[in-house]
Motif scaffolding. Sequence first.
Motif, PDB file in Angstrom:
ATOM      1  N   ASN A  45       0.798  -1.229   0.000  1.00 29.68           N
ATOM      2  CA  ASN A  45       0.000   0.000   0.000  1.00 29.68           C
ATOM      3  C   ASN A  45       0.826   1.273   0.000  1.00 29.68           C
ATOM      4  O   ASN A  45       0.277   2.363   0.151  1.00 29.68           O
ATOM      5  CB  ASN A  45      -0.933  -0.005   1.211  1.00 29.68           C
ATOM      6  N   LYS A  46       2.126   1.187  -0.209  1.00 29.49           N
ATOM      7  CA  LYS A  46       2.956   2.388  -0.127  1.00 29.49           C
ATOM      8  C   LYS A  46       2.750   3.345  -1.294  1.00 29.49           C
ATOM      9  O   LYS A  46       3.096   4.510  -1.199  1.00 29.49           O
ATOM     10  CB  LYS A  46       4.425   2.022   0.018  1.00 29.49           C
ATOM     11  N   ASP A  50      -4.847   8.144  -3.032  1.00 28.21           N
ATOM     12  CA  ASP A  50      -6.201   8.571  -2.696  1.00 28.21           C
ATOM     13  C   ASP A  50      -6.348   8.653  -1.175  1.00 28.21           C
ATOM     14  O   ASP A  50      -6.100   7.673  -0.462  1.00 28.21           O
ATOM     15  CB  ASP A  50      -7.212   7.580  -3.276  1.00 28.21           C
ATOM     16  N   GLN A  51      -6.742   9.814  -0.673  1.00 31.88           N
ATOM     17  CA  GLN A  51      -6.836  10.034   0.770  1.00 31.88           C
ATOM     18  C   GLN A  51      -7.851   9.114   1.436  1.00 31.88           C
ATOM     19  O   GLN A  51      -7.647   8.676   2.572  1.00 31.88           O
ATOM     20  CB  GLN A  51      -7.180  11.502   1.062  1.00 31.88           C
ATOM     21  N   ASN A  52      -8.932   8.806   0.734  1.00 33.31           N
ATOM     22  CA  ASN A  52      -9.942   7.903   1.315  1.00 33.31           C
ATOM     23  C   ASN A  52      -9.383   6.494   1.498  1.00 33.31           C
ATOM     24  O   ASN A  52      -9.638   5.839   2.508  1.00 33.31           O
ATOM     25  CB  ASN A  52     -11.204   7.870   0.458  1.00 33.31           C
ATOM     26  N   GLN A  53      -8.633   6.019   0.534  1.00 34.69           N
ATOM     27  CA  GLN A  53      -8.009   4.704   0.642  1.00 34.69           C
ATOM     28  C   GLN A  53      -6.951   4.691   1.740  1.00 34.69           C
ATOM     29  O   GLN A  53      -6.832   3.717   2.484  1.00 34.69           O
ATOM     30  CB  GLN A  53      -7.364   4.294  -0.684  1.00 34.69           C
ATOM     31  N   GLU A  59      -7.104   2.928   9.274  1.00 36.59           N
ATOM     32  CA  GLU A  59      -8.094   2.372  10.210  1.00 36.59           C
ATOM     33  C   GLU A  59      -7.935   0.856  10.327  1.00 36.59           C
ATOM     34  O   GLU A  59      -8.016   0.295  11.413  1.00 36.59           O
ATOM     35  CB  GLU A  59      -9.508   2.730   9.768  1.00 36.59           C
ATOM     36  N   GLU A  60      -7.691   0.193   9.202  1.00 34.53           N
ATOM     37  CA  GLU A  60      -7.476  -1.252   9.218  1.00 34.53           C
ATOM     38  C   GLU A  60      -6.221  -1.599  10.027  1.00 34.53           C
ATOM     39  O   GLU A  60      -6.204  -2.571  10.783  1.00 34.53           O
ATOM     40  CB  GLU A  60      -7.340  -1.781   7.795  1.00 34.53           C
TER      41      GLU A  60
END
Length: 87
Positions: A45-46, A50-53, A59-60
């Motif tokens: 995920n680096k 996208d800020q939402n992602q 959170e995860e």
Amino acid sequence: MSSTSSSRALVLSLYKKLLREGSKFPAYNFRMYALRRTKDAFKENKTLTDQNQIKACIEEARENLEMLQRQVIIGNLYRTDKLIIEK
């Protein structure tokens, strides 16, 4: 720019906390899995932009940290002898 640097600091902090908590597992296999899974997830995920992602991944990671903390406590209740690999 400020929000980017603050989210970067938050992500690095979560990464360190997850690695530290994962290394507390008394069982070798669980410890190695937790460390490997943490490193792989953050590498995967680096490149997110996208800020939402990013917020969803943060959170995860927080949920996973809480889960690791609970699992380490349970693992300490049922300790076993060290494996040959660890000695």
